[in-house]
Design a protein around this motif. Sequence first.
Motif, PDB file in Angstrom:
ATOM      1  N   UNK A   1      38.625 -10.117 -15.631  1.00 34.82           N
ATOM      2  CA  UNK A   1      39.032  -8.738 -15.898  1.00 34.82           C
ATOM      3  C   UNK A   1      38.232  -8.166 -17.071  1.00 34.82           C
ATOM      4  N   UNK A   2      38.031  -8.978 -18.104  1.00 39.55           N
ATOM      5  CA  UNK A   2      37.249  -8.531 -19.264  1.00 39.55           C
ATOM      6  C   UNK A   2      35.817  -8.210 -18.865  1.00 39.55           C
ATOM      7  N   UNK A   3      35.246  -9.027 -17.978  1.00 33.88           N
ATOM      8  CA  UNK A   3      33.874  -8.777 -17.517  1.00 33.88           C
ATOM      9  C   UNK A   3      33.788  -7.484 -16.721  1.00 33.88           C
ATOM     10  N   UNK A   4      34.790  -7.249 -15.864  1.00 29.84           N
ATOM     11  CA  UNK A   4      34.810  -6.008 -15.097  1.00 29.84           C
ATOM     12  C   UNK A   4      34.871  -4.787 -15.988  1.00 29.84           C
ATOM     13  N   UNK A   5      35.700  -4.839 -17.024  1.00 28.39           N
ATOM     14  CA  UNK A   5      35.818  -3.710 -17.954  1.00 28.39           C
ATOM     15  C   UNK A   5      34.529  -3.526 -18.756  1.00 28.39           C
TER      16      UNK A   5
ATOM     17  N   UNK B   1      46.500  -2.491 -10.284  1.00 28.90           N
ATOM     18  CA  UNK B   1      45.082  -2.122 -10.220  1.00 28.90           C
ATOM     19  C   UNK B   1      44.225  -3.091 -11.025  1.00 28.90           C
ATOM     20  N   UNK B   2      44.722  -3.522 -12.177  1.00 23.07           N
ATOM     21  CA  UNK B   2      43.958  -4.445 -13.010  1.00 23.07           C
ATOM     22  C   UNK B   2      43.840  -5.820 -12.368  1.00 23.07           C
TER      23      UNK B   2
ATOM     24  N   UNK C   1      38.342  -7.608  -6.628  1.00 24.64           N
ATOM     25  CA  UNK C   1      37.583  -6.758  -5.714  1.00 24.64           C
ATOM     26  C   UNK C   1      36.409  -6.027  -6.369  1.00 24.64           C
ATOM     27  N   UNK C   2      36.378  -5.945  -7.703  1.00 24.78           N
ATOM     28  CA  UNK C   2      35.281  -5.233  -8.366  1.00 24.78           C
ATOM     29  C   UNK C   2      33.910  -5.796  -8.013  1.00 24.78           C
TER      30      UNK C   2
ATOM     31  N   UNK D   1      31.135  -3.380  -6.091  1.00 26.91           N
ATOM     32  CA  UNK D   1      29.842  -3.133  -6.736  1.00 26.91           C
ATOM     33  C   UNK D   1      28.694  -3.609  -5.848  1.00 26.91           C
ATOM     34  N   UNK D   2      28.869  -4.765  -5.247  1.00 22.53           N
ATOM     35  CA  UNK D   2      27.832  -5.282  -4.352  1.00 22.53           C
ATOM     36  C   UNK D   2      27.680  -4.385  -3.130  1.00 22.53           C
ATOM     37  N   UNK D   3      28.800  -3.934  -2.577  1.00 21.73           N
ATOM     38  CA  UNK D   3      28.739  -3.052  -1.408  1.00 21.73           C
ATOM     39  C   UNK D   3      28.057  -1.729  -1.746  1.00 21.73           C
ATOM     40  N   UNK D   4      28.305  -1.232  -2.952  1.00 16.63           N
ATOM     41  CA  UNK D   4      27.673   0.015  -3.371  1.00 16.63           C
ATOM     42  C   UNK D   4      26.153  -0.152  -3.454  1.00 16.63           C
TER      43      UNK D   4
END
Length: 454
Positions: A32-36, A273-274, A280-281, A285-288
């Motif tokens: 979670x910290x990495x995603x943020x 969401x968190x 899923x982040x 991101x990969x799909x984008x």
Amino acid sequence: MGGDNKFMKLLNDKLMAPMGKIASTRIVRAIMAAGLASIPFTIVGSMFLVLNILPDVFTSLTGFFNATFVKITDLYMIANKTTMGILALYFTIVIGYEYTRIIRDEEKLDIDPVNGALLSVFAFFMTIPELVIKGGTFALLNVNNKDEIVMNGWRAGDGGLDRLGTGGIFTGIIMALLAVKIYQIIVQKNWVIKMPEQVPSGVSKSFTALIPTFVIAFVVLIIDGILIAFNTDIYNVIAMPFSFVTNLTNSWLGIIVIELLISLLWVLGIHGANIIGAFITPITLNNMTINANGGHMVFAGEFNNMFVIIGGSGATLGLVFFMAFLAKSTQLKTLGKAAIAPAFFNINEPIIFGAPIVYNPYLSIPFMLAPVVTSSLTYWSIKLDLTSKIIAQMPWPSPVGIGAFLGTGGDWRSVILAIVNVIVAGLVYYPFAKIYDHKLLAQEQANLQAMKEE
């Protein structure tokens, strides 16, 4: 009401308890910290990508773009290649640092988060070069044709070094966790080089990481060597199960399950969401990135905040409008007027905990149902090319329509879809909110009457 309470208790016992445990695990907190931490890099990189596709959106200004931005495309796209193009590296650094810090603080272990981050990067980079066995000898792969370019084991893609991009996030996560765990075990066993107390702490810490570095090198090399002998490697092995999960999340049913999980957790008082976002982040991101390179992935970027949960988790913008302008009860009307400004920026904690939606059988049903409806509309709109795919990451608080417009590369149809989703979600809430409002109004009138009688 008794049945509703039993249902809530069942959800609490069967879902909240295990998900609460998952959310509190060290691994999930580090991810979670990495995603943020990656948010500024994904947004900045996406902004330059949007700039790069403007000539395709505003064709009437082609001459202007050719005379200006096109001439410096390779220059400003460096910002994209060094953000989205190496996003796995950012994830690896942060997870290595945070995971080490959490272990250090909770186990009172003398391990250094900076060393944890560096060891994680070291382990991850060992999985990047591609090797093959030729005549019984390990050799770095070299390929150069129109389909692929691999030089001395380093595969190049449109965004730079291929394995450092969003597709490598999962490998980065696994290697960071492995490296930090090895670091932790070795320090716990006291298999470290001790330096005299007179030696500066920086030098002492570096020698503490010396043996873990050797062990990590040997472990990764042995595993990779065995896999290469079977015509694969660590990177590809890790990618296999995650590619299955990625494909699952890009199905209509998979997206529905994700939306329901997020909403269910919120109803039980957990920041859905968190928690779900931590998993899923990397996928979105990969799909984008795949979309930006010509693919067609539906579940990408800020899919949720752009289209599905406008107003905040549960797609509550329509509910806020009802509360502010149509509600009869003082509680909902006052809360709605206070919450309407934050709701435009996808912030709805005042509604979730103030209405409340948490443990409220009147509003929890539409809270779960509305995102199912809006995600379905969005999924099929993008799937059937009625709306453009998402190619750029927008800040999650982007107001309704603006994030959708920019995130899809300037497609005006995405604005219409976002507005339609707000209206549809509002219609889902309307009958439930009306019943709840009537109940609150009756309670307020009863309380007022009781005060007068006193």
